[in-house]
Scaffold this motif. Structure first.
Motif, PDB file in Angstrom:
ATOM      1  N   LYS A   3       0.828  -1.204   0.000  1.00 10.94           N
ATOM      2  CA  LYS A   3       0.000   0.000   0.000  1.00 10.94           C
ATOM      3  C   LYS A   3       0.868   1.262   0.000  1.00 10.94           C
ATOM      4  O   LYS A   3       0.519   2.281  -0.607  1.00 10.94           O
ATOM      5  N   GLU A   4       2.020   1.194   0.648  1.00 14.92           N
ATOM      6  CA  GLU A   4       2.927   2.340   0.682  1.00 14.92           C
ATOM      7  C   GLU A   4       3.430   2.681  -0.715  1.00 14.92           C
ATOM      8  O   GLU A   4       3.464   3.851  -1.113  1.00 14.92           O
ATOM      9  N   ILE A   5       3.800   1.649  -1.487  1.00 14.81           N
ATOM     10  CA  ILE A   5       4.271   1.893  -2.852  1.00 14.81           C
ATOM     11  C   ILE A   5       3.125   2.374  -3.733  1.00 14.81           C
ATOM     12  O   ILE A   5       3.310   3.239  -4.594  1.00 14.81           O
ATOM     13  N   VAL A   6       1.915   1.832  -3.529  1.00 20.02           N
ATOM     14  CA  VAL A   6       0.755   2.280  -4.298  1.00 20.02           C
ATOM     15  C   VAL A   6       0.504   3.770  -4.071  1.00 20.02           C
ATOM     16  O   VAL A   6       0.232   4.520  -5.014  1.00 20.02           O
ATOM     17  N   LYS A   7       0.613   4.220  -2.835  1.00 16.20           N
ATOM     18  CA  LYS A   7       0.417   5.642  -2.540  1.00 16.20           C
ATOM     19  C   LYS A   7       1.480   6.494  -3.236  1.00 16.20           C
ATOM     20  O   LYS A   7       1.176   7.570  -3.767  1.00 16.20           O
ATOM     21  N   LYS A   8       2.713   6.011  -3.243  1.00 18.64           N
ATOM     22  CA  LYS A   8       3.782   6.745  -3.934  1.00 18.64           C
ATOM     23  C   LYS A   8       3.520   6.771  -5.433  1.00 18.64           C
ATOM     24  O   LYS A   8       3.749   7.789  -6.093  1.00 18.64           O
ATOM     25  N   LEU A   9       3.033   5.640  -5.972  1.00 25.63           N
ATOM     26  CA  LEU A   9       2.704   5.582  -7.392  1.00 25.63           C
ATOM     27  C   LEU A   9       1.607   6.572  -7.743  1.00 25.63           C
ATOM     28  O   LEU A   9       1.709   7.310  -8.739  1.00 25.63           O
ATOM     29  N   ILE A  10       0.547   6.621  -6.939  1.00 29.08           N
ATOM     30  CA  ILE A  10      -0.560   7.538  -7.195  1.00 29.08           C
ATOM     31  C   ILE A  10      -0.073   8.983  -7.178  1.00 29.08           C
ATOM     32  O   ILE A  10      -0.461   9.801  -8.024  1.00 29.08           O
ATOM     33  N   ASN A  11       0.804   9.325  -6.245  1.00 29.81           N
ATOM     34  CA  ASN A  11       1.355  10.684  -6.179  1.00 29.81           C
ATOM     35  C   ASN A  11       2.242  10.972  -7.379  1.00 29.81           C
ATOM     36  O   ASN A  11       2.229  12.088  -7.928  1.00 29.81           O
ATOM     37  N   PRO A 215      -8.765  11.847  -9.157  1.00 28.11           N
ATOM     38  CA  PRO A 215      -7.622  11.374  -8.359  1.00 28.11           C
ATOM     39  C   PRO A 215      -7.587   9.858  -8.250  1.00 28.11           C
ATOM     40  O   PRO A 215      -8.626   9.182  -8.264  1.00 28.11           O
ATOM     41  N   GLY A 216      -6.372   9.321  -8.167  1.00 30.61           N
ATOM     42  CA  GLY A 216      -6.213   7.895  -7.925  1.00 30.61           C
ATOM     43  C   GLY A 216      -6.728   7.536  -6.544  1.00 30.61           C
ATOM     44  O   GLY A 216      -6.721   8.356  -5.620  1.00 30.61           O
ATOM     45  N   THR A 217      -7.179   6.296  -6.389  1.00 27.58           N
ATOM     46  CA  THR A 217      -7.760   5.903  -5.110  1.00 27.58           C
ATOM     47  C   THR A 217      -7.514   4.424  -4.834  1.00 27.58           C
ATOM     48  O   THR A 217      -7.408   3.615  -5.758  1.00 27.58           O
ATOM     49  N   ILE A 218      -7.393   4.101  -3.552  1.00 28.52           N
ATOM     50  CA  ILE A 218      -7.320   2.717  -3.098  1.00 28.52           C
ATOM     51  C   ILE A 218      -8.708   2.333  -2.601  1.00 28.52           C
ATOM     52  O   ILE A 218      -9.306   3.059  -1.815  1.00 28.52           O
ATOM     53  N   TRP A 219      -9.229   1.189  -3.060  1.00 30.74           N
ATOM     54  CA  TRP A 219     -10.622   0.872  -2.753  1.00 30.74           C
ATOM     55  C   TRP A 219     -10.790  -0.644  -2.563  1.00 30.74           C
ATOM     56  O   TRP A 219      -9.850  -1.416  -2.712  1.00 30.74           O
ATOM     57  N   GLY A 220     -12.012  -1.050  -2.255  1.00 29.86           N
ATOM     58  CA  GLY A 220     -12.332  -2.453  -2.021  1.00 29.86           C
ATOM     59  C   GLY A 220     -12.640  -2.714  -0.558  1.00 29.86           C
ATOM     60  O   GLY A 220     -12.258  -1.932   0.323  1.00 29.86           O
ATOM     61  N   ALA A 221     -13.329  -3.800  -0.286  1.00 34.80           N
ATOM     62  CA  ALA A 221     -13.719  -4.130   1.090  1.00 34.80           C
ATOM     63  C   ALA A 221     -12.520  -4.213   2.010  1.00 34.80           C
ATOM     64  O   ALA A 221     -12.594  -3.859   3.198  1.00 34.80           O
ATOM     65  N   ASN A 222     -11.403  -4.678   1.471  1.00 37.73           N
ATOM     66  CA  ASN A 222     -10.175  -4.772   2.249  1.00 37.73           C
ATOM     67  C   ASN A 222      -9.064  -3.903   1.663  1.00 37.73           C
ATOM     68  O   ASN A 222      -7.884  -4.165   1.892  1.00 37.73           O
ATOM     69  N   GLU A 223      -9.476  -2.871   0.905  1.00 40.77           N
ATOM     70  CA  GLU A 223      -8.536  -1.971   0.240  1.00 40.77           C
ATOM     71  C   GLU A 223      -7.519  -2.755  -0.588  1.00 40.77           C
ATOM     72  O   GLU A 223      -6.322  -2.484  -0.580  1.00 40.77           O
ATOM     73  N   GLU A 224      -8.035  -3.743  -1.338  1.00 43.30           N
ATOM     74  CA  GLU A 224      -7.156  -4.600  -2.103  1.00 43.30           C
ATOM     75  C   GLU A 224      -6.965  -4.153  -3.551  1.00 43.30           C
ATOM     76  O   GLU A 224      -6.148  -4.724  -4.275  1.00 43.30           O
ATOM     77  N   PHE A 225      -7.715  -3.124  -3.985  1.00 43.74           N
ATOM     78  CA  PHE A 225      -7.609  -2.628  -5.351  1.00 43.74           C
ATOM     79  C   PHE A 225      -7.185  -1.165  -5.347  1.00 43.74           C
ATOM     80  O   PHE A 225      -7.335  -0.458  -4.350  1.00 43.74           O
ATOM     81  N   PHE A 226      -6.672  -0.714  -6.503  1.00 45.54           N
ATOM     82  CA  PHE A 226      -6.479   0.725  -6.692  1.00 45.54           C
ATOM     83  C   PHE A 226      -6.824   1.082  -8.126  1.00 45.54           C
ATOM     84  O   PHE A 226      -6.695   0.257  -9.036  1.00 45.54           O
ATOM     85  N   SER A 227      -7.299   2.295  -8.310  1.00 51.49           N
ATOM     86  CA  SER A 227      -7.628   2.810  -9.638  1.00 51.49           C
ATOM     87  C   SER A 227      -6.939   4.151  -9.818  1.00 51.49           C
ATOM     88  O   SER A 227      -6.860   4.940  -8.869  1.00 51.49           O
ATOM     89  N   CYS A 228      -6.472   4.406 -11.021  1.00 51.64           N
ATOM     90  CA  CYS A 228      -5.760   5.654 -11.281  1.00 51.64           C
ATOM     91  C   CYS A 228      -5.629   5.851 -12.785  1.00 51.64           C
ATOM     92  O   CYS A 228      -5.433   4.864 -13.513  1.00 51.64           O
ATOM     93  N   PRO A 229      -5.735   7.078 -13.271  1.00 58.58           N
ATOM     94  CA  PRO A 229      -5.444   7.308 -14.685  1.00 58.58           C
ATOM     95  C   PRO A 229      -3.987   6.974 -14.982  1.00 58.58           C
ATOM     96  O   PRO A 229      -3.132   6.987 -14.089  1.00 58.58           O
TER      97      PRO A 229
END
Length: 380
Positions: A3-11, A215-229
């Motif tokens: 999740k940490e890398i996903v947040k960096k990717l979204i930024n 904006p990119g976002t992390i989502w899902g019942a367990n925050e297991e997915f992310f969506s981003c342009p």
């Protein structure tokens, strides 16, 4: 991916609305890791044990790490692309409609799902060339506001129309203003000039694109997915850059390459089918006083990973996947292969990659298109 890398990717993607911005941000990351910038038009003086990077057109970038103990060396290369599907503004962009609306004349870039562009907050970004007494200078620009929207037709009007009939010259032109005293003449340059604090007449040329401000976002019942342009392919470009920086082999030359124009076939001066990679690898070899024979020997023992996104199993369309070769989200890295060589993985390269993943306990998946479907391809 954590999740940490996903947040960096979204930024990273948020700060990289165009390929030019992506390369600038890659350069900043590399400089923070003590990589030395080279210019193609200047003499190179390379040393073993040091790290370098070079750009072409400010939209493609190649970085490399020269091992301290290289003798009979090889190149270990990971390649991605910096561009993503979008719309580019034409030179004379403003179109007045009944003296009531101003829309912009654009053309599609790359393979996109056009429906995903409707009714989204959009804006403008790219590079601007400025005329000065001592020459022409370029600068990046990103309008950080909701500036445009591509309006869809009301369902009552369009219910007899099919999505496949969306016309890029008719249906996909973005609305930017309702009225203008001068019918929108030079409106884009005025907006860009205001952002850059220059006179509109100083803008001599530009490469300006639409970008999606959702904006990119992390989502899902367990925050297991992310969506981003733009995850095709800034996701691979960013994550492979991190891997390249953190990896090291003292007996080889590690290479990171991210090319522009994959979305339109790679056949440009900075694309994967250009001389860019060939030129850089040749210059490295010659600069380190190796012979042409040494270069050919190095190439023969080199390995390249083409890092691009893969198609995931679609929960609503199981029938569109191959019977036995499909990938799930979060199921691991995907090896793509194709008998017609749209993807060039073969038994030899797959065996090497499988061993790497096995040794590091990295989950692995395989993807092939249905035999009756035409799939995508990747950089040249």
């Amino acid at each position: 991916m954590s999740k940490e890398i996903v947040k960096k990717l979204i930024n990273f993607i948020k700060d990289s609305p165009t390929c030019f911005h992506a390369v600038k941000n890659m350069k900043n990351i590399l400089k923070s890791e003590n990589f030395i910038e080279l210019l193609e038009g200047q003499t190179w003086k390379l040393e073993k044990g040091k790290n370098y990077f070079v750009t072409r057109n400010n939209s493609s970038i190649i970085a490399f790490k020269i091992g301290e103990d290289i003798k009979n060396y090889s190149f270990n290369i990971v390649a991605s692309h910096t561009d993503s599907p979008t719309f580019k503004l034409k030179e004379n962009a403003e179109i007045s409609v009944d003296n009531k609306y101003i829309k912009l004349n654009t053309e599609g870039y790359g393979g996109m799902i056009v429906s995903s562009w409707f009714d989204k907050p959009l804006s403008l970004a790219g590079r601007v060339f400025i005329n000065r007494p001592d020459g022409i200078f370029s600068t990046l620009v990103k309008i950080d506001k909701d500036l445009l929207l591509i309006p869809s037709l009301a369902i009552h009007i369009s219910k007899d129309m099919k999505a496949s009939t969306d016309n890029k010259q008719i249906d996909l032109l973005p609305l930017i203003s309702q009225t203008s005293k001068d019918d929108g003449k030079n409106l884009v340059n005025k907006i860009l000039a205001l952002e850059l604090n220059i006179d509109p007449d100083d803008i001599i040329s530009r490469d300006i694109f639409l970008y999606n401000r959702t904006p990119g976002t992390i989502w899902g019942a367990n925050e297991e997915f992310f969506s981003c342009p733009q995850i095709d392919n800034l996701e691979c470009a960013f994550t492979s850059l991190l891997g390249f920086i953190n990896g090291y082999n003292s007996k080889s030359i590690d290479v990171y390459a991210s090319f522009d124009n994959e979305e339109v076939g790679s056949e440009t001066k900075q694309g994967a089918l250009s001389t860019f990679l060939f030129d850089v690898l040749n210059r490295i070899n010659e600069n380190l006083s190796y012979s042409k024979e040494d270069y050919y020997k190095a190439i023969s023992s080199s390995f390249m990973i083409s890092a691009d996104n893969a198609h995931s199993f679609h929960p609503n369309h199981k029938e569109l996947t191959d019977d036995t070769n499909y990938a799930y989200m979060n199921g691991g890295i995907v090896i793509k292969s194709h008998a017609g060589q749209k993807y060039t993985s073969d038994g030899q390269s797959i065996s090497v990659f499988k061993k790497i993943c096995k040794d590091e306990n990295i989950p692995l998946q395989f993807f092939s298109n249905r035999s009756d479907k035409i799939g995508g391809s990747t950089h040249g």
